[in-house]
Every structure is written in structure tokens, then in C-alpha cells.
Design a protein around this motif. Structure first.
Motif, PDB file in Angstrom:
ATOM      1  N   GLY A 105     -11.636  -3.363   6.571  1.00 43.04           N
ATOM      2  CA  GLY A 105     -12.134  -4.612   5.994  1.00 43.04           C
ATOM      3  C   GLY A 105     -13.210  -4.365   4.955  1.00 43.04           C
ATOM      4  N   GLU A 106     -14.067  -3.394   5.229  1.00 39.77           N
ATOM      5  CA  GLU A 106     -15.136  -3.044   4.292  1.00 39.77           C
ATOM      6  C   GLU A 106     -14.545  -2.600   2.950  1.00 39.77           C
ATOM      7  OE1 GLU A 106     -19.145  -0.615   5.023  1.00 39.77           O
ATOM      8  OE2 GLU A 106     -17.354   0.660   5.214  1.00 39.77           O
ATOM      9  N   ARG A 107     -13.511  -1.760   2.979  1.00 40.75           N
ATOM     10  CA  ARG A 107     -12.861  -1.305   1.741  1.00 40.75           C
ATOM     11  C   ARG A 107     -12.305  -2.484   0.950  1.00 40.75           C
ATOM     12  NH1 ARG A 107     -11.706   3.097   4.846  1.00 40.75           N
ATOM     13  NH2 ARG A 107      -9.802   2.243   5.746  1.00 40.75           N
ATOM     14  N   ARG A 108     -11.651  -3.405   1.653  1.00 39.09           N
ATOM     15  CA  ARG A 108     -11.062  -4.570   0.967  1.00 39.09           C
ATOM     16  C   ARG A 108     -12.146  -5.455   0.355  1.00 39.09           C
ATOM     17  NH1 ARG A 108      -7.960  -4.453   5.704  1.00 39.09           N
ATOM     18  NH2 ARG A 108      -9.100  -6.234   6.563  1.00 39.09           N
ATOM     19  N   VAL A 109     -13.209  -5.708   1.095  1.00 38.61           N
ATOM     20  CA  VAL A 109     -14.275  -6.579   0.599  1.00 38.61           C
ATOM     21  C   VAL A 109     -14.966  -5.947  -0.611  1.00 38.61           C
ATOM     22  CG1 VAL A 109     -16.565  -7.501   1.162  1.00 38.61           C
ATOM     23  CG2 VAL A 109     -14.654  -7.850   2.739  1.00 38.61           C
ATOM     24  N   ILE A 110     -15.255  -4.656  -0.550  1.00 41.64           N
ATOM     25  CA  ILE A 110     -15.918  -3.993  -1.677  1.00 41.64           C
ATOM     26  C   ILE A 110     -15.011  -4.003  -2.906  1.00 41.64           C
ATOM     27  CG2 ILE A 110     -16.784  -1.762  -2.536  1.00 41.64           C
ATOM     28  CD1 ILE A 110     -18.033  -1.389   0.284  1.00 41.64           C
ATOM     29  N   ALA A 111     -13.706  -3.783  -2.714  1.00 39.02           N
ATOM     30  CA  ALA A 111     -12.770  -3.844  -3.844  1.00 39.02           C
ATOM     31  C   ALA A 111     -12.810  -5.234  -4.484  1.00 39.02           C
ATOM     32  CB  ALA A 111     -11.353  -3.506  -3.376  1.00 39.02           C
TER      33      ALA A 111
ATOM     34  N   ALA B  36     -13.168   7.817   0.366  1.00 41.79           N
ATOM     35  CA  ALA B  36     -12.788   8.332  -0.957  1.00 41.79           C
ATOM     36  C   ALA B  36     -12.246   7.210  -1.840  1.00 41.79           C
ATOM     37  CB  ALA B  36     -11.754   9.451  -0.804  1.00 41.79           C
ATOM     38  N   GLU B  37     -11.493   6.284  -1.240  1.00 41.93           N
ATOM     39  CA  GLU B  37     -10.948   5.156  -2.003  1.00 41.93           C
ATOM     40  C   GLU B  37     -12.068   4.287  -2.565  1.00 41.93           C
ATOM     41  OE1 GLU B  37      -8.563   1.047  -1.002  1.00 41.93           O
ATOM     42  OE2 GLU B  37      -8.018   2.828   0.152  1.00 41.93           O
ATOM     43  N   THR B  38     -13.062   4.000  -1.740  1.00 42.14           N
ATOM     44  CA  THR B  38     -14.190   3.180  -2.194  1.00 42.14           C
ATOM     45  C   THR B  38     -14.991   3.921  -3.260  1.00 42.14           C
ATOM     46  OG1 THR B  38     -14.286   1.958  -0.120  1.00 42.14           O
ATOM     47  CG2 THR B  38     -16.303   2.004  -1.440  1.00 42.14           C
TER      48      THR B  38
END
Length: 188
Positions: free
Chosen positions: A68-74, A94-96
Motif C-alpha cells: 500500500g505504501e508503494r501505491r500511495v507514494i506512486a 527499489a521500485e519506490t
């Protein structure tokens, strides 16, 4: 300030670092100084999930929290220039990190372990420190995370001084970055 905003273009300033480094409190003040919007990734995660971060960890686990954190930051990075405070573990993805490199400028608020421990003891909402040895856990996280945080574009030392001092140091580092050498010169 104009030179910094021009240098950023559509990118955000993304504050990274350990829990207790001051990303949210410094970030709010930095956003005011630069006349940019401020977003706190942890607050946005809580809004999206409809529960607090400790509740997310307890009911869904760290893996689902990190997804969820990755999606929200994106999503936040796609919203254009702002000052964005991230959670302590966000930059470990790495994605973030790649998204931040493409759509932002990362600033590591680096703090010593004793400063962090004094600060995080004041709050009970740190799920990763809910164990019999929070200080040992914090030191282990520092050992794991500091080499990754060191990949940030800029590093500013967070310490026990007024937040405005750290804000001024970030502004100075950004000004040097976007200074006389062009739109995206060398970092501090």
C-alpha cells in the motif's frame, strides 16, 4: 526560492530517513518556506486504508502495508511538485527509489541513533519498535537502512536544533544543487 522551484520543475522534494528523523515536522515547514504543498505518506496511507498504521500492521501485516505504501507514494509523486515526507521503510523499496529518482529529488534526514531513540520514545505508534528491545531494533534498522538512504540525492543532518535550522540547511543544499551550474547541478 524561485530558483529551487524552477529547478524542481514538476518534481517533488522527497524526505527520507528513519522514524524520528523529523521528516513530517521539517517537511511541513519546508513546504511553507518554498510555497509548495505538503504531503505525509503515512497520513495518506491511513486515509486510504481507513485505519492507523499500527492497525494495518496488526491486521494485515508489514508486507501488505509496504504494498500500500508503494501505491500511495506512486500516486503522490504523480500529483506534481510538493514536499513529501515518507515513512522510514519506504525508501527501502527499489521500485519506490526508482519512482523517486524519476519524479522527485530525495533528501535524507540523517540522524544519530541516540537522537532517534529519544524522539521515538515519545510516541507509542511505532509498530517496528513494539518488542522487548526497541533500541536494538532501531540500531539494526539503522545498519540495514543507512547504506540505502545514502543513495539519496542530498543528505542533511537532523539533530536536536530548532526545525527551522534544518529547513534552512535543506534550502541551502537545494539552492546549491540548482545554483549557478544550471538546473540540476551537483548535490550537497
Amino acid at each position: 526560492m524561485e530558483r529551487i522551484r524552477a529547478g524542481l520543475g514538476g518534481r517533488s522534494i522527497v524526505l527520507v530517513g528513519m522514524m524520528g528523523a523529523g521528516k513530517s515536522s521539517v517537511g511541513r515547514r519546508l513546504a511553507l518556506k518554498l510555497r509548495l504543498p505538503f504531503a505525509d505518506a503515512d497520513t495518506e496511507i491511513e486515509k486510504a486504508a481507513g485505519m492507523t498504521i499500527p492497525e494495518i500492521f496488526a491486521s494485515r501485516g508489514e508486507t501488505e502495508f509496504r504494498d500500500g505504501e508503494r501505491r500511495v507514494i506512486a500516486r503522490l509523486l504523480a500529483e506534481g511538485p510538493q514536499v513529501l515526507a515518507t515513512g522510514g521503510g519506504a525508501y527501502m523499496s527499489a521500485e519506490t527509489r526508482q519512482r523517486i529518482a524519476e519524479q522527485g529529488l530525495s533528501v535524507w534526514l540523517k540522524a544519530d541513533a541516540d537522537v532517534l531513540m529519544r524522539r521515538v520514545r515519545k510516541r507509542s505508534n511505532r509498530p517496528l519498535l513494539k518488542n522487548p528491545d526497541p533500541e536494538g531494533t532501531l540500531r539494526r534498522l539503522i545498519d540495514e537502512r543507512y547504506p540505502v538512504y545514502a543513495l539519496s540525492d542530498l543528505t542533511v543532518h537532523s539533530r536536536d536544533v530548532p526545525h527551522d535550522v534544518v529547513v534552512s540547511e535543506i534550502i541551502g543544499a537545494l539552492d546549491r544543487r540548482f545554483g549557478a551550474g544550471g538546473s540540476d547541478g551537483e548535490g550537497a
